[in-house]
Design a protein around this motif. Structure first.
Motif, PDB file in Angstrom:
ATOM      1  N   ALA A 302      -8.134 -37.943  25.006  1.00 55.07           N
ATOM      2  CA  ALA A 302      -9.031 -37.052  24.715  1.00 55.07           C
ATOM      3  C   ALA A 302     -10.590 -38.089  24.595  1.00 55.07           C
ATOM      4  CB  ALA A 302      -8.802 -36.734  23.531  1.00 55.07           C
ATOM      5  N   ALA A 303     -10.525 -39.238  24.247  1.00 56.78           N
ATOM      6  CA  ALA A 303     -11.689 -40.128  23.900  1.00 56.78           C
ATOM      7  C   ALA A 303     -11.995 -40.757  25.116  1.00 56.78           C
ATOM      8  CB  ALA A 303     -11.244 -41.300  23.114  1.00 56.78           C
ATOM      9  N   ARG A 304     -11.558 -40.426  26.452  1.00 56.29           N
ATOM     10  CA  ARG A 304     -11.981 -40.892  27.699  1.00 56.29           C
ATOM     11  C   ARG A 304     -13.385 -40.469  28.052  1.00 56.29           C
ATOM     12  NH1 ARG A 304     -10.949 -44.434  32.178  1.00 56.29           N
ATOM     13  NH2 ARG A 304      -9.587 -45.775  31.120  1.00 56.29           N
ATOM     14  N   GLY A 305     -14.191 -41.445  28.458  1.00 57.83           N
ATOM     15  CA  GLY A 305     -15.306 -40.842  29.207  1.00 57.83           C
ATOM     16  C   GLY A 305     -16.619 -40.523  27.910  1.00 57.83           C
ATOM     17  N   ILE A 306     -16.037 -40.551  26.522  1.00 59.82           N
ATOM     18  CA  ILE A 306     -16.914 -40.544  25.440  1.00 59.82           C
ATOM     19  C   ILE A 306     -18.042 -41.623  25.560  1.00 59.82           C
ATOM     20  CG2 ILE A 306     -17.325 -40.204  23.104  1.00 59.82           C
ATOM     21  CD1 ILE A 306     -14.530 -39.019  22.924  1.00 59.82           C
ATOM     22  N   ASP A 307     -19.402 -41.092  25.625  1.00 61.88           N
ATOM     23  CA  ASP A 307     -20.141 -42.057  25.783  1.00 61.88           C
ATOM     24  C   ASP A 307     -21.057 -41.885  24.490  1.00 61.88           C
ATOM     25  OD1 ASP A 307     -21.956 -44.138  26.134  1.00 61.88           O
ATOM     26  OD2 ASP A 307     -23.142 -43.261  27.871  1.00 61.88           O
ATOM     27  N   VAL A 308     -21.062 -42.184  23.306  1.00 59.38           N
ATOM     28  CA  VAL A 308     -21.693 -42.204  22.175  1.00 59.38           C
ATOM     29  C   VAL A 308     -22.286 -43.603  21.802  1.00 59.38           C
ATOM     30  CG1 VAL A 308     -21.522 -41.624  19.686  1.00 59.38           C
ATOM     31  CG2 VAL A 308     -20.206 -40.338  21.229  1.00 59.38           C
ATOM     32  N   ASN A 309     -23.417 -43.732  21.555  1.00 56.39           N
ATOM     33  CA  ASN A 309     -24.299 -44.762  21.336  1.00 56.39           C
ATOM     34  C   ASN A 309     -23.873 -45.576  19.761  1.00 56.39           C
ATOM     35  OD1 ASN A 309     -25.183 -45.205  23.856  1.00 56.39           O
ATOM     36  ND2 ASN A 309     -27.058 -44.105  23.364  1.00 56.39           N
ATOM     37  N   ASP A 310     -23.928 -46.682  19.719  1.00 54.64           N
ATOM     38  CA  ASP A 310     -24.116 -47.236  18.383  1.00 54.64           C
ATOM     39  C   ASP A 310     -22.514 -46.996  17.472  1.00 54.64           C
ATOM     40  OD1 ASP A 310     -26.570 -48.118  18.837  1.00 54.64           O
ATOM     41  OD2 ASP A 310     -27.402 -46.235  18.005  1.00 54.64           O
ATOM     42  N   VAL A 311     -21.478 -47.114  18.356  1.00 54.90           N
ATOM     43  CA  VAL A 311     -20.147 -46.900  17.929  1.00 54.90           C
ATOM     44  C   VAL A 311     -20.107 -48.431  17.113  1.00 54.90           C
ATOM     45  CG1 VAL A 311     -17.628 -46.713  18.017  1.00 54.90           C
ATOM     46  CG2 VAL A 311     -19.320 -45.147  19.063  1.00 54.90           C
ATOM     47  N   THR A 312     -19.752 -48.473  15.752  1.00 51.67           N
ATOM     48  CA  THR A 312     -19.807 -49.929  15.074  1.00 51.67           C
ATOM     49  C   THR A 312     -18.436 -50.404  15.258  1.00 51.67           C
ATOM     50  OG1 THR A 312     -19.301 -48.918  13.155  1.00 51.67           O
ATOM     51  CG2 THR A 312     -21.579 -49.365  13.375  1.00 51.67           C
ATOM     52  N   HIS A 313     -17.460 -49.503  15.000  1.00 52.56           N
ATOM     53  CA  HIS A 313     -16.068 -49.885  15.024  1.00 52.56           C
ATOM     54  C   HIS A 313     -15.157 -49.129  16.046  1.00 52.56           C
ATOM     55  CE1 HIS A 313     -17.620 -51.980  11.792  1.00 52.56           C
ATOM     56  NE2 HIS A 313     -16.400 -52.658  11.369  1.00 52.56           N
ATOM     57  N   VAL A 314     -14.346 -49.834  16.731  1.00 51.81           N
ATOM     58  CA  VAL A 314     -13.137 -49.108  17.283  1.00 51.81           C
ATOM     59  C   VAL A 314     -11.832 -49.733  16.591  1.00 51.81           C
ATOM     60  CG1 VAL A 314     -11.574 -49.154  19.341  1.00 51.81           C
ATOM     61  CG2 VAL A 314     -13.800 -48.867  19.604  1.00 51.81           C
ATOM     62  N   ILE A 315     -11.282 -48.520  16.093  1.00 53.33           N
ATOM     63  CA  ILE A 315     -10.088 -49.119  15.187  1.00 53.33           C
ATOM     64  C   ILE A 315      -8.590 -48.436  15.988  1.00 53.33           C
ATOM     65  CG2 ILE A 315      -8.961 -48.383  12.881  1.00 53.33           C
ATOM     66  CD1 ILE A 315     -11.979 -47.958  12.091  1.00 53.33           C
ATOM     67  N   ASN A 316      -7.912 -49.627  16.143  1.00 54.17           N
ATOM     68  CA  ASN A 316      -6.721 -49.251  16.688  1.00 54.17           C
ATOM     69  C   ASN A 316      -5.641 -48.967  15.619  1.00 54.17           C
ATOM     70  OD1 ASN A 316      -7.141 -49.822  19.753  1.00 54.17           O
ATOM     71  ND2 ASN A 316      -7.850 -51.664  18.704  1.00 54.17           N
ATOM     72  N   PHE A 317      -5.476 -47.781  15.268  1.00 53.73           N
ATOM     73  CA  PHE A 317      -4.648 -47.360  14.040  1.00 53.73           C
ATOM     74  C   PHE A 317      -3.173 -47.732  14.659  1.00 53.73           C
ATOM     75  CE2 PHE A 317      -2.044 -44.989  11.261  1.00 53.73           C
ATOM     76  CZ  PHE A 317      -2.648 -45.013  10.065  1.00 53.73           C
ATOM     77  N   SER A 318      -2.916 -47.204  15.982  1.00 54.84           N
ATOM     78  CA  SER A 318      -1.694 -47.732  16.513  1.00 54.84           C
ATOM     79  C   SER A 318      -2.196 -48.402  17.840  1.00 54.84           C
ATOM     80  CB  SER A 318      -0.845 -46.509  17.001  1.00 54.84           C
ATOM     81  OG  SER A 318      -0.612 -45.913  15.861  1.00 54.84           O
ATOM     82  N   LEU A 319      -1.754 -49.373  18.309  1.00 52.26           N
ATOM     83  CA  LEU A 319      -1.914 -49.999  19.588  1.00 52.26           C
ATOM     84  C   LEU A 319      -1.724 -49.134  20.572  1.00 52.26           C
ATOM     85  CD1 LEU A 319      -0.741 -53.721  19.008  1.00 52.26           C
ATOM     86  CD2 LEU A 319      -3.239 -52.974  19.324  1.00 52.26           C
ATOM     87  N   PRO A 320      -2.331 -49.369  21.755  1.00 62.01           N
ATOM     88  CA  PRO A 320      -1.847 -48.476  22.985  1.00 62.01           C
ATOM     89  C   PRO A 320      -0.502 -48.675  23.475  1.00 62.01           C
ATOM     90  CG  PRO A 320      -3.645 -49.760  23.431  1.00 62.01           C
ATOM     91  CD  PRO A 320      -3.307 -50.083  22.222  1.00 62.01           C
ATOM     92  N   ASP A 321       0.302 -48.000  23.949  1.00 63.32           N
ATOM     93  CA  ASP A 321       1.565 -48.192  24.761  1.00 63.32           C
ATOM     94  C   ASP A 321       1.201 -49.120  25.761  1.00 63.32           C
ATOM     95  OD1 ASP A 321       3.157 -46.692  23.227  1.00 63.32           O
ATOM     96  OD2 ASP A 321       3.076 -44.831  24.307  1.00 63.32           O
ATOM     97  N   GLU A 322       0.116 -48.719  26.766  1.00 62.84           N
ATOM     98  CA  GLU A 322      -0.090 -49.488  27.759  1.00 62.84           C
ATOM     99  C   GLU A 322      -1.132 -50.521  27.478  1.00 62.84           C
ATOM    100  OE1 GLU A 322      -0.949 -46.677  31.014  1.00 62.84           O
ATOM    101  OE2 GLU A 322       0.960 -45.527  29.939  1.00 62.84           O
ATOM    102  N   VAL A 323      -0.943 -51.791  27.300  1.00 61.44           N
ATOM    103  CA  VAL A 323      -1.703 -52.559  27.028  1.00 61.44           C
ATOM    104  C   VAL A 323      -3.096 -52.707  27.509  1.00 61.44           C
ATOM    105  CG1 VAL A 323      -2.041 -55.155  26.699  1.00 61.44           C
ATOM    106  CG2 VAL A 323       0.117 -54.339  26.273  1.00 61.44           C
ATOM    107  N   GLU A 324      -3.091 -52.162  28.917  1.00 64.40           N
ATOM    108  CA  GLU A 324      -4.487 -52.302  29.531  1.00 64.40           C
ATOM    109  C   GLU A 324      -5.386 -51.075  28.750  1.00 64.40           C
ATOM    110  OE1 GLU A 324      -3.604 -51.753  33.682  1.00 64.40           O
ATOM    111  OE2 GLU A 324      -3.727 -53.992  33.957  1.00 64.40           O
TER     112      GLU A 324
END
Ligand code: AMP
Length: 604
Positions: A302-324
């Motif tokens: 769902a978050a793919r392609g979202i381009d929002v400026n000034d996001v301060t933090h990305v929080i990996n509440f769960s790590l992705p299945d695919e590391v890439e």
């Protein structure tokens, strides 16, 4: 001389991008523009999102296309509606000083007639998601015989989302001699295969090291017990009052659960995942962009392609299945030269994944400590004091009330008043953190930790009562179901007796319900290919998503079409405007329950 002019971009375009603050080309632009401007080569660019790819392929197109003609000459395919709109908007901005440039954005989930009308009026650049594009091709509503350039943007993600066949079909509509420019953040075998199949001797370039993330991103991790994850997350958020973040979860269920918990706990948060209707998604995104939301809880897709400026933090509440996917996630912050933090909440079992990601991004993570309760309180208090210090006072409006206010407070000293104002917001934190334990795992704890205890709370509850299996369904009270309606809906759809259904736990946008073990398969069968008010109904074993990486793999129905359900949410790409799935074989595979639910209400 402006460096874009030196690269061969015309004045009008350079003026337009200068107004947008582009002073010098980004690395991908510097490398790709001279090659693409020749118009002679196929091209493969390995570049992350947020690196300036759109201008890298967009600006050369202005020099290569004939804008006195009104037929499609460039086709840009991308995975999501958001990205599609973003690219179309960006290209229009870059082209604002060139006459007659016509761009159309073609994506699912929006009125197709408007898109067809724009195409009929004449366009040179078509930006599209694959599903809707194919729909329009099948209607014979577009002529691609003059297409000279095809751009495959975020090719890896398009393949991840299962668009391979659609892409093949679309490309077969374009002339042999066109040039293909492919951009991808990663280069898995499937993307490589596309390059081999559709390109001749492409010029290849990589920006930065393969898969390397943005240098402006700080990568941190917190080592905690799985059961403390939510509490640790809240502490981090509480001790970062100005956070404007995207929180990534692995599954739609987890996304919804975390968002609901945060809302209940008083945070400005909401969920973005594929089970929401397009309208709901747009609303959430608007609130996030307007900053009415501080935290956006999202799935990768769902978050793919979202381009929002000034996001301060990305929080990996769960790590992705695919590391890439980690690089895609962290790329949501530190865009356009800004800095940002990507932090991960991990248990001991997941430490090896952190080490793996370090290798991929070529950068070490820093281990951070979850703040102690007292530290959170201190930060929070200072932030409240800061707010009081900086709040704008509207004397004119407040003055009439001042005598009454002063009357009430006259017996208090200045210090007392200050304490009371600060306590208004602060008390709840003091109370919450009064007996807060240390949530960090220390070296001495590591031996004794039992990470197998599971990620998401009480397993017993998730497992359902004895002899019953607890299932999840993506419909709930917001769909105007009562428990009785839900019982009726399940029984009507699956033809199993109401006696076989146990507890029904109706939540906002989803429901947990128990079914006798022996009847579980019937439920899955019954809900195969069922739509409710244009939304695909999804049923899965509760907790499956979390354990098995759910969004793509969990046991669910619409099983095979789950990813299409997500795509659907992201743009309804798989459906025609009537809400039917192209692949379900038209009417035969489609049942509309909007009336059935009413009938079931009467019966139960
Ligand atoms: P993109 O990767 O095309 O989505 O671009 C990411 C962000 O960087 C967008 O907000 C662009 O407007 C911005 N951007 C792209 N190229 C440049 C540049 N040369 N200088 C400054 N900002 C840029």
């Amino acid at each position: 001389m402006n460096p874009f002019l030196e690269l061969g971009i015309r004045h009008e375009v350079v003026n337009a991008i200068s107004e947008l603050g582009f002073e010098k080309p980004s690395p991908i632009q510097e490398k790709a523009i001279p090659v693409l401007l020749t118009g002679n080569d196929d091209f493969v660019g390995l570049a992350q999102t947020g690196t300036g790819k759109t201008a890298a392929f967009g600006l050369p197109l202005f020099e290569l296309l004939d804008f006195s003609q009104k037929h499609p000459q460039a086709l840009i395919l991308c995975p999501t509606r958001e990205l599609c709109l973003q690219i179309a908007r960006d290209i229009e901005k870059y082209a604002k000083n060139i006459d007659n440039v016509q761009v159309v954005a073609v994506y699912g989930g929006a009125n197709i007639s408007d898109q067809l009308r724009q195409i009929r009026r004449g366009v040179q650049i078509v930006v599209a998601t694959p599903g809707r594009m194919l729909d329009i091709i099948n209607r014979k509503a577009i002529d691609f015989s003059n297409v000279k350039y095809v751009v495959l943007d975020e090719a890896d993600e398009m393949l991840n989302m299962g668009f391979q066949e659609d892409i093949n079909n679309i490309l077969s509509e374009t002339p042999e001699e066109k040039k293909t420019w492919l951009f991808s953040a990663t280069m898995p075998r499937e993307v490589r295969r596309i390059a081999q199949k559709y390109m001749t001797d492409p010029v290849e370039m990589t920006v930065g090291t393969k898969n390397t993330g943005n240098a402006n991103i700080e990568h941190n991790y917190y080592l905690i017990r799985a059961k403390d994850k939510y509490a640790a997350f809240k502490r981090i958020v509480d001790s970062t009052p100005d956070i404007f973040g995207i929180v990534f979860c692995r599954t739609k269920i987890e996304t919804q659960e975390i968002a609901e918990s945060l809302i209940k706990d008083g945070y400005n948060a909401d969920a973005l995942h594929g089970d929401l209707s397009q309208q709901q998604r747009d609303k959430v995104m608007k609130r996030y962009r307007d900053r009415s939301l501080q935290l956006l809880i999202a799935t990768d897709v769902a978050a793919r392609g979202i381009d929002v400026n000034d996001v301060t933090h990305v929080i990996n509440f769960s790590l992705p299945d695919e590391v890439e996917n980690y690089t895609h996630r962290s790329g949501r912050t530190a865009r356009a030269g800004k800095t940002g933090v990507s932090l991960s909440l991990v248990n001991i079992k997941e430490l090896s994944k952190i080490r793996h990601i370090e290798k991929i991004i070529g950068k070490p993570f820093e281990k951070k400590d979850v703040p102690q309760g007292s530290e959170v309180c201190e930060t929070k208090l200072l932030s409240i004091v800061n707010k009081i210090q900086n709040v704008e006072v509207n004397d004119k409006q407040i003055d009439p009330f001042l005598p009454a206010i002063l009357g009430h407070l006259q017996d208090l000293s200045k210090e007392d008043i200050i304490k009371r104002f600060a306590s208004l917001e602060f008390n709840k934190f003091l109370e919450y953190y009064k007996h807060a334990p240390d949530l960090n795992i220390n070296a001495k704890d590591i031996r004794g930790d039992r990470p197998e205890r599971g990620e998401r709370g009480d397993r017993r509850e998730r497992a359902g009562s004895k002899g019953y299996t607890r299932l999840f369904m993506n419909l709930g009270s917001v769909d105007e179901f009562s428990r009785g309606d839900m019982l009726g809906f399940i029984c009507n759809t699956t033809k199993i007796s109401g006696k076989s259904i146990g507890k029904i736990d109706l939540k906002g946008v989803f429901t947990f319900f128990e079914v006798e073990d022996a009847e579980v398969n019937k439920v899955f069968e019954g809900f195969k290919d069922v739509d409710f008010n244009g939304r695909q109904v999804r049923v899965e074993v509760s907790g499956d998503g979390g354990n098995r990486g759910g969004e793509r793999r969990g046991r669910s129905y619409g099983g095979d079409r789950r990813s299409s359900g997500d795509r659907n949410g992201r743009g309804g790409d798989r459906r025609t405007s009537g809400g039917r799935d192209r692949r379900s074989g038209g009417d035969s595979g489609f049942r509309d329950f909007s009336g059935k639910r009413q009938a079931s209400k009467a019966r139960y």
